[in-house]
Structures are given as C-alpha cells and as structure tokens.
Write a protein that holds these residues in place. Sequence first.
Motif, PDB file in Angstrom:
ATOM      1  N   ILE A   1      -5.810  -5.860  -5.226  1.00  0.00           N
ATOM      2  CA  ILE A   1      -6.979  -5.261  -4.565  1.00  0.00           C
ATOM      3  C   ILE A   1      -6.968  -5.409  -3.045  1.00  0.00           C
ATOM      4  O   ILE A   1      -7.935  -5.035  -2.390  1.00  0.00           O
ATOM      5  CB  ILE A   1      -8.297  -5.839  -5.146  1.00  0.00           C
ATOM      6  CG1 ILE A   1      -8.310  -7.374  -5.078  1.00  0.00           C
ATOM      7  CG2 ILE A   1      -8.517  -5.357  -6.574  1.00  0.00           C
ATOM      8  CD1 ILE A   1      -9.666  -7.990  -5.411  1.00  0.00           C
ATOM      9  N   SER A   2      -5.891  -5.988  -2.489  1.00  0.00           N
ATOM     10  CA  SER A   2      -5.825  -6.069  -1.026  1.00  0.00           C
ATOM     11  C   SER A   2      -4.386  -6.055  -0.556  1.00  0.00           C
ATOM     12  O   SER A   2      -3.461  -6.321  -1.331  1.00  0.00           O
ATOM     13  CB  SER A   2      -6.510  -7.349  -0.525  1.00  0.00           C
ATOM     14  OG  SER A   2      -5.660  -8.465  -0.724  1.00  0.00           O
TER      15      SER A   2
ATOM     16  N   ILE B   1      -4.521   0.901   1.314  1.00  0.00           N
ATOM     17  CA  ILE B   1      -3.806   1.174   0.057  1.00  0.00           C
ATOM     18  C   ILE B   1      -4.157   2.571  -0.488  1.00  0.00           C
ATOM     19  O   ILE B   1      -3.286   3.403  -0.700  1.00  0.00           O
ATOM     20  CB  ILE B   1      -4.097   0.086  -1.000  1.00  0.00           C
ATOM     21  CG1 ILE B   1      -3.618  -1.284  -0.479  1.00  0.00           C
ATOM     22  CG2 ILE B   1      -3.387   0.426  -2.317  1.00  0.00           C
ATOM     23  CD1 ILE B   1      -3.896  -2.458  -1.411  1.00  0.00           C
ATOM     24  N   TRP B   2      -5.433   2.818  -0.705  1.00  0.00           N
ATOM     25  CA  TRP B   2      -5.821   4.067  -1.358  1.00  0.00           C
ATOM     26  C   TRP B   2      -5.925   5.218  -0.358  1.00  0.00           C
ATOM     27  O   TRP B   2      -5.666   6.359  -0.702  1.00  0.00           O
ATOM     28  CB  TRP B   2      -7.105   3.865  -2.162  1.00  0.00           C
ATOM     29  CG  TRP B   2      -6.828   2.944  -3.322  1.00  0.00           C
ATOM     30  CD1 TRP B   2      -6.375   3.325  -4.561  1.00  0.00           C
ATOM     31  CD2 TRP B   2      -6.925   1.511  -3.341  1.00  0.00           C
ATOM     32  NE1 TRP B   2      -6.173   2.210  -5.342  1.00  0.00           N
ATOM     33  CE2 TRP B   2      -6.513   1.082  -4.636  1.00  0.00           C
ATOM     34  CE3 TRP B   2      -7.299   0.553  -2.411  1.00  0.00           C
ATOM     35  CZ2 TRP B   2      -6.482  -0.264  -5.010  1.00  0.00           C
ATOM     36  CZ3 TRP B   2      -7.275  -0.790  -2.782  1.00  0.00           C
ATOM     37  CH2 TRP B   2      -6.871  -1.191  -4.061  1.00  0.00           C
ATOM     38  N   GLY B   3      -6.286   4.892   0.891  1.00  0.00           N
ATOM     39  CA  GLY B   3      -6.392   5.932   1.926  1.00  0.00           C
ATOM     40  C   GLY B   3      -5.055   6.592   2.198  1.00  0.00           C
ATOM     41  O   GLY B   3      -4.935   7.819   2.157  1.00  0.00           O
TER      42      GLY B   3
ATOM     43  N   HIS C   1     -10.763  -5.093  -2.298  1.00  0.00           N
ATOM     44  CA  HIS C   1     -11.251  -6.333  -1.713  1.00  0.00           C
ATOM     45  C   HIS C   1     -12.156  -6.041  -0.511  1.00  0.00           C
ATOM     46  O   HIS C   1     -13.180  -6.689  -0.322  1.00  0.00           O
ATOM     47  CB  HIS C   1     -10.041  -7.168  -1.301  1.00  0.00           C
ATOM     48  CG  HIS C   1     -10.365  -8.515  -0.769  1.00  0.00           C
ATOM     49  ND1 HIS C   1     -10.905  -9.498  -1.545  1.00  0.00           N
ATOM     50  CD2 HIS C   1     -10.224  -9.038   0.472  1.00  0.00           C
ATOM     51  CE1 HIS C   1     -11.080 -10.587  -0.808  1.00  0.00           C
ATOM     52  NE2 HIS C   1     -10.682 -10.324   0.419  1.00  0.00           N
ATOM     53  N   SER C   2     -11.766  -5.064   0.311  1.00  0.00           N
ATOM     54  CA  SER C   2     -12.565  -4.707   1.490  1.00  0.00           C
ATOM     55  C   SER C   2     -12.340  -3.232   1.813  1.00  0.00           C
ATOM     56  O   SER C   2     -11.409  -2.615   1.287  1.00  0.00           O
ATOM     57  CB  SER C   2     -12.137  -5.546   2.700  1.00  0.00           C
ATOM     58  OG  SER C   2     -10.852  -5.110   3.138  1.00  0.00           O
ATOM     59  N   LEU C   3     -13.164  -2.715   2.716  1.00  0.00           N
ATOM     60  CA  LEU C   3     -13.000  -1.319   3.129  1.00  0.00           C
ATOM     61  C   LEU C   3     -11.661  -1.104   3.814  1.00  0.00           C
ATOM     62  O   LEU C   3     -11.030  -0.067   3.669  1.00  0.00           O
ATOM     63  CB  LEU C   3     -14.129  -0.929   4.086  1.00  0.00           C
ATOM     64  CG  LEU C   3     -15.424  -0.466   3.423  1.00  0.00           C
ATOM     65  CD1 LEU C   3     -16.486  -0.187   4.493  1.00  0.00           C
ATOM     66  CD2 LEU C   3     -15.173   0.789   2.590  1.00  0.00           C
ATOM     67  N   LYS C   4     -11.230  -2.120   4.566  1.00  0.00           N
ATOM     68  CA  LYS C   4      -9.944  -2.032   5.260  1.00  0.00           C
ATOM     69  C   LYS C   4      -8.794  -1.888   4.246  1.00  0.00           C
ATOM     70  O   LYS C   4      -7.863  -1.113   4.437  1.00  0.00           O
ATOM     71  CB  LYS C   4      -9.746  -3.309   6.090  1.00  0.00           C
ATOM     72  CG  LYS C   4      -9.191  -3.054   7.466  1.00  0.00           C
ATOM     73  CD  LYS C   4      -9.213  -4.324   8.290  1.00  0.00           C
ATOM     74  CE  LYS C   4      -7.841  -4.547   8.878  1.00  0.00           C
ATOM     75  NZ  LYS C   4      -7.673  -5.867   9.461  1.00  0.00           N
ATOM     76  N   ASP C   5      -8.899  -2.664   3.178  1.00  0.00           N
ATOM     77  CA  ASP C   5      -7.874  -2.582   2.129  1.00  0.00           C
ATOM     78  C   ASP C   5      -7.924  -1.219   1.444  1.00  0.00           C
ATOM     79  O   ASP C   5      -6.896  -0.647   1.097  1.00  0.00           O
ATOM     80  CB  ASP C   5      -8.077  -3.689   1.096  1.00  0.00           C
ATOM     81  CG  ASP C   5      -7.807  -5.063   1.689  1.00  0.00           C
ATOM     82  OD1 ASP C   5      -6.695  -5.265   2.201  1.00  0.00           O
ATOM     83  OD2 ASP C   5      -8.713  -5.919   1.667  1.00  0.00           O
TER      84      ASP C   5
END
Length: 246
Positions: free
Chosen positions: A84-85, A122-124, A114-118
Amino acid sequence: MHVFADYHTHTIHSHGRGTVAENVAAAAKLGLEAIAISDHGPNHLFHYGIKNLQVLEVIRRELASACAAHPGVRGLVAIEANIISVKGDLDLPPEHRGLVDLVLANIHSMVLPHSLKDAAAIWGFHYGKRVWPSFGRRSVVVNTEATVKALERNKIDILTHPGLRFAIDYRVVVQACAHYGTAFEINTSKAYLRPEIIELAAEEGAAFVISSDAHVPQRVGDFQLGLELAKQVGLTAEEILNARDS
Ligand SMILES: [Zn+2]
Ligand SMILES: [Zn+2]
C-alpha cells in the motif's frame, strides 16, 4: 513432477465464491497435502478483501474444523496482502504477522493506499500511462521500488503473480526474491508469464511456487499451466517449493 500443495486460494471471506470447507474438500479430493486460504487483505475496496484482520481468526477456526473432516490435508491461514505504499507497507502490519502462517503479497488495483502520495505514485502512474505514455517508465520504477521495499521490510513468503498488472523490472525483483527468501509465484489463473522471466528468476536463484489463485473451489489444485511452463523452462522439483518428483 507433481505439486502437492496449493498455497493461494480465495474464499467468500474476500471475493472467492467457495467456503473454506469447500476449498479444503476440493484439496482433499485431489489428494493435496496442504492448502492455504489466502484471502485478500483488508485494504482491498468494495468487499474484495477481508473485512478486517479479525476475519483471519474466523478463517483459522473454519480451517481447523474443515481439516478435522479431511485429516490428510494440512490447512494454512494465509493472506494475500496488498502493498500500500512506495516504502513497502502492507495491509498486514508486522505486529499482526502472528495471525497467519504464510504471507503472500503484491500490488493490486482498487486498494486503499497508505497515503495520497502513495496513491499518486503507484496507482497514478499505473493508470495515467494510458493517457501519458511517459508515466509507463516511472510506473515501473515506482512499482519495483515498492515491491523490493515490501520484501525487505516484511517477511513475505510468496510474491503473487509478479508483473501481472503492475509492471516491474523483473531482474531487480527476482534478485530481491532470491535475497530475501521470497518465492516467485507461477500463477496458473492467467497465462501471462513469459518463459524467459522464469528462466531469469531461476538464474538469479529465486525459488518458485506454482499456485492456482482459485476463486472457486473447482479451480483448487489446477496447476496445469504452471507445470507446462516449468517443463518448458526445465525447472526441477527442487526449485519449486510445493513440488516433488513423482
Ligand atoms: Zn492477487
Ligand atoms: Zn489471489
């Protein structure tokens, strides 16, 4: 060569269709020595994952009673945890490792990060590459880093379907698998793994498991595709943790 255990199966506790008892009965019918119930981790959205980590205790009880009815089969409580990160956190924190006998893990879609940054990394990049091709390369870098960090920071027994959806640098990942003692999965639910990748993993000294990733009891113990690939590449039973010469 025959495969004697299926370490990757899902039940109704995540988005599989069979119960724990049905998966165990299917394993017993095939003469498997062991089966793991490896439902998706709790950060999987839309009921794709277990509701919470306490479900693992329910699975352990159900597994004990199912295996009492089929004494030839050993039941293992597992989880297919989500990475998740980018730093390699799992949705099974280390302090809860004791709830399971085996940890399987990888990056999946539709997961609470885990966070918006992650999420952006990863997904972005993963989804963004459809629109912006330059994201493709960055996605590989991020996914590889997240996977290697996850292997480094957690005791992961099996890396599931490596590179199936989330692209990775295979060489770096198989080296990490070999280094941290994580088995590289030959997943038989999707024919996506090229023989060259298995050869590369073998050269780098990674161990393998062949698993069905069954989401219905009828697919438990379906190792056909994995056995064919292993034969094609010339893997021996010693290189596959759940196989032996028959
Ligand atoms: Zn999976
Ligand atoms: Zn799975």
